[in-house]
Design an enzyme around this catalytic site. Structure first.
Site, PDB file in Angstrom:
ATOM      1  N   ARG A  52       0.818  -1.362  -0.009  1.00 12.66           N
ATOM      2  CA  ARG A  52      -0.031   0.200   0.013  1.00 12.66           C
ATOM      3  C   ARG A  52       0.814   1.279   0.058  1.00 12.66           C
ATOM      4  O   ARG A  52       0.294   2.438  -0.270  1.00 12.66           O
ATOM      5  CB  ARG A  52      -0.836  -0.188   1.238  1.00 12.66           C
ATOM      6  CG  ARG A  52      -1.809   1.217   1.219  1.00 12.66           C
ATOM      7  CD  ARG A  52      -2.925   1.017   2.303  1.00 12.66           C
ATOM      8  NE  ARG A  52      -2.534   0.460   3.448  1.00 12.66           N
ATOM      9  CZ  ARG A  52      -2.049   1.080   4.653  1.00 12.66           C
ATOM     10  NH1 ARG A  52      -1.834   2.671   4.373  1.00 12.66           N
ATOM     11  NH2 ARG A  52      -1.719   0.481   5.703  1.00 12.66           N
TER      12      ARG A  52
ATOM     13  N   ASP B  69      -5.318  21.284 -13.140  1.00 14.33           N
ATOM     14  CA  ASP B  69      -5.440  19.904 -13.717  1.00 14.33           C
ATOM     15  C   ASP B  69      -5.524  20.167 -15.261  1.00 14.33           C
ATOM     16  O   ASP B  69      -5.748  21.011 -15.901  1.00 14.33           O
ATOM     17  CB  ASP B  69      -7.082  20.056 -13.445  1.00 14.33           C
ATOM     18  CG  ASP B  69      -7.920  18.505 -14.125  1.00 14.33           C
ATOM     19  OD1 ASP B  69      -7.133  17.956 -15.064  1.00 14.33           O
ATOM     20  OD2 ASP B  69      -8.807  18.060 -13.559  1.00 14.33           O
TER      21      ASP B  69
ATOM     22  N   LYS C  75      -7.575   9.146 -19.312  1.00 13.29           N
ATOM     23  CA  LYS C  75      -7.728   9.925 -20.691  1.00 13.29           C
ATOM     24  C   LYS C  75      -6.586   9.771 -21.471  1.00 13.29           C
ATOM     25  O   LYS C  75      -6.116   8.793 -21.896  1.00 13.29           O
ATOM     26  CB  LYS C  75      -8.037  11.468 -20.449  1.00 13.29           C
ATOM     27  CG  LYS C  75      -9.138  11.570 -19.143  1.00 13.29           C
ATOM     28  CD  LYS C  75     -10.525  11.028 -19.489  1.00 13.29           C
ATOM     29  CE  LYS C  75     -11.728  11.749 -18.549  1.00 13.29           C
ATOM     30  NZ  LYS C  75     -11.562  11.209 -16.979  1.00 13.29           N
TER      31      LYS C  75
ATOM     32  N   TYR D 166     -14.551  20.422 -14.260  1.00 15.96           N
ATOM     33  CA  TYR D 166     -15.018  18.793 -14.393  1.00 15.96           C
ATOM     34  C   TYR D 166     -16.235  18.758 -13.398  1.00 15.96           C
ATOM     35  O   TYR D 166     -16.151  18.956 -12.122  1.00 15.96           O
ATOM     36  CB  TYR D 166     -14.049  17.865 -13.874  1.00 15.96           C
ATOM     37  CG  TYR D 166     -14.607  16.409 -13.977  1.00 15.96           C
ATOM     38  CD1 TYR D 166     -15.100  15.895 -15.167  1.00 15.96           C
ATOM     39  CD2 TYR D 166     -14.060  15.539 -12.679  1.00 15.96           C
ATOM     40  CE1 TYR D 166     -15.635  14.394 -15.041  1.00 15.96           C
ATOM     41  CE2 TYR D 166     -14.584  14.255 -12.870  1.00 15.96           C
ATOM     42  CZ  TYR D 166     -15.178  13.758 -14.094  1.00 15.96           C
ATOM     43  OH  TYR D 166     -15.585  12.447 -14.002  1.00 15.96           O
TER      44      TYR D 166
END
Length: 377
Positions: free
Chosen positions: A48, A173, A198, A104
């Site tokens: 992790r 972003d 994306k 977004y």
């Protein structure tokens, strides 16, 4: 690698030093734990926290985000995990965060969470650098440029300078542009964030995100957040993403060229209004885009007269899938209003341009438009 071209850099990014009889890009490491005796001072202790497959991918993304510079990248299980890591690791009760009001559609969910934690959230549009007006006293300024889905572009340098003068950190972003289109850290941002679902990976088969920082302390805060919430990518996804980066320049160049060709074709269509593409010289965002972007992205947006004509257009396309997301090698499009979270007209189309032959794609779009929008008699 700072002097190399984008193609050379993308192909070589993050590769380990050559080792006899070993693969050039090692396969994914599937391990929850590692051999560990004595004090835990090695790089890999528990799955992790760290993983060798992440390490190579993070190095590769860092080389694309800021060639030749010392930066730290942290990869996440999704783009929203990366977004949340920056906003929720930096803001505390009593702080102020400035968000775009045209970003977004999941940003309002983040806003609700921030406000639940006692953080004041202010919003303003991306276009016209309107966020400047609400910066006073802010801890963090969040930019999304080009914005999704409206494709407005703000002046990152100008906003970053103003934010830093006011004592605020700046996050960008960069999902739509990718590091080959825009390098936020070079423009003054403290965080470059993206959904690698994306364009970065480009095949519509991976959920992934990343955050890149110059400041080791800021990076440590982001990395600690990932550890605490466990928003880690699977090793297979990380390996596939790294493999996909090798074609990033090929995909991006083809898609951007196709997007410009489609935008030019649409500009002459009477059925189309509200056409937006930052690389189109007539676009309102072009002056800012041409100053700070090296490529203008694969997304074109436009408006058809109503919901019905938009639906007929989408169902009539033969080379374009009606699907959400963007940046893939296969063209997709959608009527964005169907999700309910964007302030756009019912006939608003977000079109993600793929790597098909542009002549075929434009012919398909023009045929579907002609069939979908009936002339007024």
């Amino acid at each position: 690698m700072n002097s190399m071209g984008d193609g050379t850099r993308a192909v070589r990014a993050g590769l380990p030093a050559p080792e006899q009889y070993e693969p050039t890009l090692p396969g994914p490491v599937f391990a929850a734990h590692f051999h560990l005796s004595g004090e835990p001072v090695g790089p890999y202790t528990y799955g992790r926290e760290t993983n060798p497959t992440w390490t190579l991918l993070e190095r590769a993304i860092g080389e694309l985000e800021a060639p030749g510079e010392a930066v730290e990248t942290t990869v996440f299980a999704s783009g929203m995990a990366a977004v949340a890591a920056v906003l929720l690791s930096q803001a505390r009760a009593g702080d102020t965060v400035v968000l775009p009001d045209d970003g977004y559609q999941a940003l309002p969910l983040v806003r609700e969470q921030l406000e639940a934690y006692g953080v004041e959230v202010r919003t303003a549009p991306t276009g016209g650098d309107a966020q400047l007006a609400v910066l006073e006293g802010a801890k963090l300024l969040w930019l999304e440029t080009p914005s999704n889905p409206g494709l407005d572009v703000c002046d990152v340098r100008r906003l970053a300078e103003a934010a830093h003068a006011a004592g605020a950190l700046v996050a960008v972003d960069n999902t739509l542009a990718t590091p080959l289109g825009q390098r936020p850290l070079e423009l003054g941002a403290d965080f470059s964030v993206a959904s690698d679902t994306k364009g970065m990976t480009g095949h519509g088969d991976i959920l992934l995100g990343h955050v890149t920082c110059r400041d080791p302390q800021l990076a440590a805060g982001v990395r600690r957040w990932r550890k605490v919430v466990g928003a880690i990518p699977g090793p297979m996804e990380a390996w596939l993403a790294h493999r996909s980066l090798a074609t990033l320049h090929l995909r991006t160049d083809r898609q951007c060229a196709n997007a410009l060709a489609l935008a030019e074709a649409l500009s002459g269509r009477p059925e189309v209004t509200g056409l937006r593409y930052p690389g189109l010289p007539t676009d309102p965002s072009y002056p800012n885009a041409v100053r700070q972007m090296r490529r203008f992205g694969s997304v074109v947006s436009f408006v058809l007269p109503d919901r019905e004509s938009a639906e007929r257009f989408l169902s009539g396309l033969r080379l374009v899938d009606d699907a959400t997301s963007f940046g893939g090698v296969r063209s997709t499009a959608e009527r964005r209003r169907r999700w309910g979270g964007d302030a756009v007209p019912e006939g608003f189309i977000r079109f993600s341009v793929g790597a098909e032959d542009h002549e075929d794609l434009i012919a398909d779009v023009e045929r579907a438009l002609g069939e979908a929008v009936r002339p007024v008699r």
